[in-house]
Design an enzyme around this catalytic site. Structure first.
Site, PDB file in Angstrom:
ATOM      1  N   ASP A  76       4.777 -91.261  30.252  1.00 40.47           N
ATOM      2  CA  ASP A  76       5.032 -90.263  29.211  1.00 40.47           C
ATOM      3  C   ASP A  76       6.248 -90.724  28.430  1.00 40.47           C
ATOM      4  O   ASP A  76       7.333 -90.903  29.003  1.00 40.47           O
ATOM      5  CB  ASP A  76       5.277 -88.885  29.820  1.00 40.47           C
ATOM      6  CG  ASP A  76       5.642 -87.854  28.758  1.00 40.47           C
ATOM      7  OD1 ASP A  76       4.783 -87.560  27.903  1.00 40.47           O
ATOM      8  OD2 ASP A  76       6.791 -87.362  28.772  1.00 40.47           O
ATOM      9  N   GLU A  92      -1.018 -91.754  26.900  1.00 42.13           N
ATOM     10  CA  GLU A  92      -1.569 -90.856  25.897  1.00 42.13           C
ATOM     11  C   GLU A  92      -1.887 -91.646  24.636  1.00 42.13           C
ATOM     12  O   GLU A  92      -1.163 -92.584  24.280  1.00 42.13           O
ATOM     13  CB  GLU A  92      -0.577 -89.752  25.555  1.00 42.13           C
ATOM     14  CG  GLU A  92      -0.428 -88.696  26.614  1.00 42.13           C
ATOM     15  CD  GLU A  92       0.528 -87.601  26.193  1.00 42.13           C
ATOM     16  OE1 GLU A  92       0.112 -86.435  26.092  1.00 42.13           O
ATOM     17  OE2 GLU A  92       1.717 -87.916  25.982  1.00 42.13           O
ATOM     18  N   ASP A 143       9.215 -83.849  31.592  1.00 40.15           N
ATOM     19  CA  ASP A 143       8.749 -85.227  31.413  1.00 40.15           C
ATOM     20  C   ASP A 143       8.007 -85.747  32.646  1.00 40.15           C
ATOM     21  O   ASP A 143       6.959 -86.395  32.526  1.00 40.15           O
ATOM     22  CB  ASP A 143       9.925 -86.145  31.091  1.00 40.15           C
ATOM     23  CG  ASP A 143      10.580 -85.799  29.764  1.00 40.15           C
ATOM     24  OD1 ASP A 143       9.868 -85.273  28.891  1.00 40.15           O
ATOM     25  OD2 ASP A 143      11.795 -86.037  29.607  1.00 40.15           O
TER      26      ASP A 143
END
Length: 401
Positions: free
Chosen positions: A187, A271, A352
Site C-alpha cells: 500500500d 492496487e 496503512d
C-alpha cells in the site's frame, strides 16, 4: 525469442559530439519538414501523405545544394524521424494525445535512431554506430543476443546515452506458484512511501522537497538572466543538473526498493492506481509526483517477471483501508484518519497496515477464483490450459463476480 532493452552512458570525443549533434539536428529538421508537408497537403486538398510517400522525397532533398548537410546522417535515421511523426499522428487520432508539434532545438528531447549496424565490444568498453564509429561506453551489465535498434539521446546537462533493444533467447522460466506464505501486498502513500502487509513501513525520502528551496533559487536566477545570453545558458545548466540529481535519486530509490521486494517474495499484490487522476488534485500533485509511483510499479513488475514470479493487481475502488478484519466497512473514515477503531468488534487499526493486509486478501481471493474458473473451463473443454496460464501479469479489473 524475447526483446529486452538496455541503456548505457556514452563518452564521445569532440569530433563524435559534433557528429552526434549534427545528426540530431538533421533528424529534427526532417521531422519538422515532414510534419509541415503533411499539414499543408491536408489543408490544400485534404490529402493525407503517408510516411512511405514522404520517405521517397528524402533522397531528392539530400542532394539539393542547400540541404547537402543531410548526407551526414544515416538514411535509416532520417526515415525513423518520419516514422516518429507518423506515430504522433496515430496517437492524436486514436488516443487523443494532442496534435503533433514542431520540434524545437532548445525544448525538445534530442535523439537519433540507428535501426541497424550497431555493434558492441564489452571487452574494450565501446560501441559502434553507423557513420560515427566506436564510442567509449560505460557498461553496467553485459548481454548475449542480437542488437535490433539503437537510440542515442542527449540530456539537458550534455550527457549522452544509448538505448538498445536486444533479441534474446527465451529461457522459459517456470512461473512460481502463488502461495500466501511467499506473498506480500503493498500500500503506497505520501507520508509513508510503502507499507507492506507484514507491517514493514518504508519511509518516503521526499527528494524533491529536500531540494525545493535550492530549485527555487536557481529558477529565479534563470528568470533574471537575459534571454539568449551565455549567463542564462550557464544558469539553465545549473538548474538542469539539480533536476537531474533529484531524478537520479528517485530512480535509484525505486530500483533498490523494487529489487529488494522482488528478491524476497514470489507474489506481490498491488492496487491499480489512477496516478494521472491523482495528480489533478493540486494540493497533493507535487507530493504524488515526487513519489515516482509509475516507475516503481513498472520496475517491480518487470523484475518479478524476469524471475518467474507473480505480479497481481486489484481494482482501485476496493475498500482496502475501510474494511475491518471482521468484515465491517467504515464508510465514515476520512483521509486524515490514520488510525481507527471498529465500532462492531472494537479492534484498533493502523490505516496503512490494514490497507496492505486487505490488498493481499483481495488479491489472493480473486486469484483463487480465477484458478477455479480456469479449472472448470479446462475440464469442460472451453479453453486450453495455455490460455489460462499465459502471461505473468494478472489484470483483475476485468474480472466480474
Amino acid at each position: 525469442m524475447i526483446i529486452k532493452g538496455y541503456k548505457y552512458r556514452l563518452y564521445p570525443n569532440k569530433i563524435q559530439i559534433q557528429q552526434i549533434n549534427q545528426m540530431m539536428g538533421n533528424a529534427r529538421f526532417i521531422y519538422n519538414w515532414a510534419l509541415d508537408k503533411r499539414i499543408k497537403a491536408y489543408q490544400l486538398d485534404k490529402t493525407k501523405l503517408s510516411a512511405f510517400t514522404l520517405m521517397k522525397d528524402i533522397p531528392k532533398l539530400k542532394y539539393q545544394p542547400e540541404y547537402e548537410w543531410l548526407q551526414l546522417s544515416v538514411a535509416q535515421s532520417l526515415q525513423a524521424s518520419i516514422v516518429n511523426m507518423e506515430k504522433a499522428f496515430t496517437r492524436f487520432f486514436k488516443q487523443k494525445k494532442g496534435f503533433p508539434k514542431f520540434k524545437s532545438k532548445h525544448k525538445s528531447k534530442a535523439t537519433i535512431s540507428f535501426p541497424q549496424n550497431t555493434k558492441v565490444d564489452f571487452e574494450n568498453g565501446k560501441m559502434s554506430v553507423s557513420k560515427i564509429g566506436w564510442i567509449k561506453t560505460k557498461f553496467s551489465r553485459e548481454f548475449e543476443g542480437e542488437i535490433k535498434t539503437a537510440v542515442i539521446s542527449k540530456t539537458p546537462t550534455n550527457k549522452y546515452f544509448i538505448s538498445i533493444t536486444v533479441e534474446l533467447p527465451d529461457k522459459g522460466i517456470k512461473l512460481k506458484p502463488i502461495e500466501e506464505v511467499t506473498a506480500i501486498a503493498i500500500d503506497t502513500g505520501i507520508k509513508t512511501f510503502a507499507t507492506l502487509s507484514n507491517g514493514t513501513k518504508i519511509e518516503n525520502p521526499k527528494y524533491l522537497k529536500a531540494n525545493l528551496q535550492r530549485l527555487k533559487i536557481l529558477q529565479r536566477k534563470v528568470s533574471r538572466k537575459v534571454k539568449g545570453s551565455n549567463n542564462r545558458k550557464k544558469a539553465i545548466k545549473k538548474l538542469s543538473l539539480l533536476y537531474e540529481h533529484v531524478t537520479n535519486q528517485r530512480l535509484d530509490f525505486a530500483h533498490k526498493v523494487s529489487t529488494s521486494i522482488a528478491k524476497e517474495y514470489n507474489t506481490v499484490v498491488c492496487e491499480n492506481l489512477n496516478i494521472a487522476g491523482m495528480v489533478k488534485n493540486h494540493h497533493l500533485a507535487q507530493s504524488i509526483m515526487d513519489l515516482g509511483l509509475g516507475k516503481f510499479y513498472s520496475f517491480l513488475q518487470y523484475k518479478l517477471e524476469e524471475q518467474g514470479k507473480n505480479y497481481i493487481e486489484i481494482g482501485r475502488f476496493e475498500p482496502s483501508s475501510k474494511m475491518c478484519s471482521c468484515g465491517v466497512i467504515n464508510n465514515e473514515l476520512k483521509l486524515s484518519d490514520r488510525k481507527w477503531t471498529c465500532k462492531v468488534c472494537g479492534k484498533s487499526h493502523d490505516r496503512d497496515i490494514l490497507a496492505a493486509q486487505n490488498i493481499l486478501k483481495f488479491g489472493l481471493t480473486k486469484q483463487n477464483l480465477i484458478n477455479r474458473v480456469g479449472t472448470i473451463q479446462r475440464a469442460s473443454g472451453d479453453v486450453g490450459s495455455n490460455q489460462i496460464d499465459e502471461g505473468r501479469r494478472i489484470d483483475l479489473e476485468t474480472l466480474c463476480f
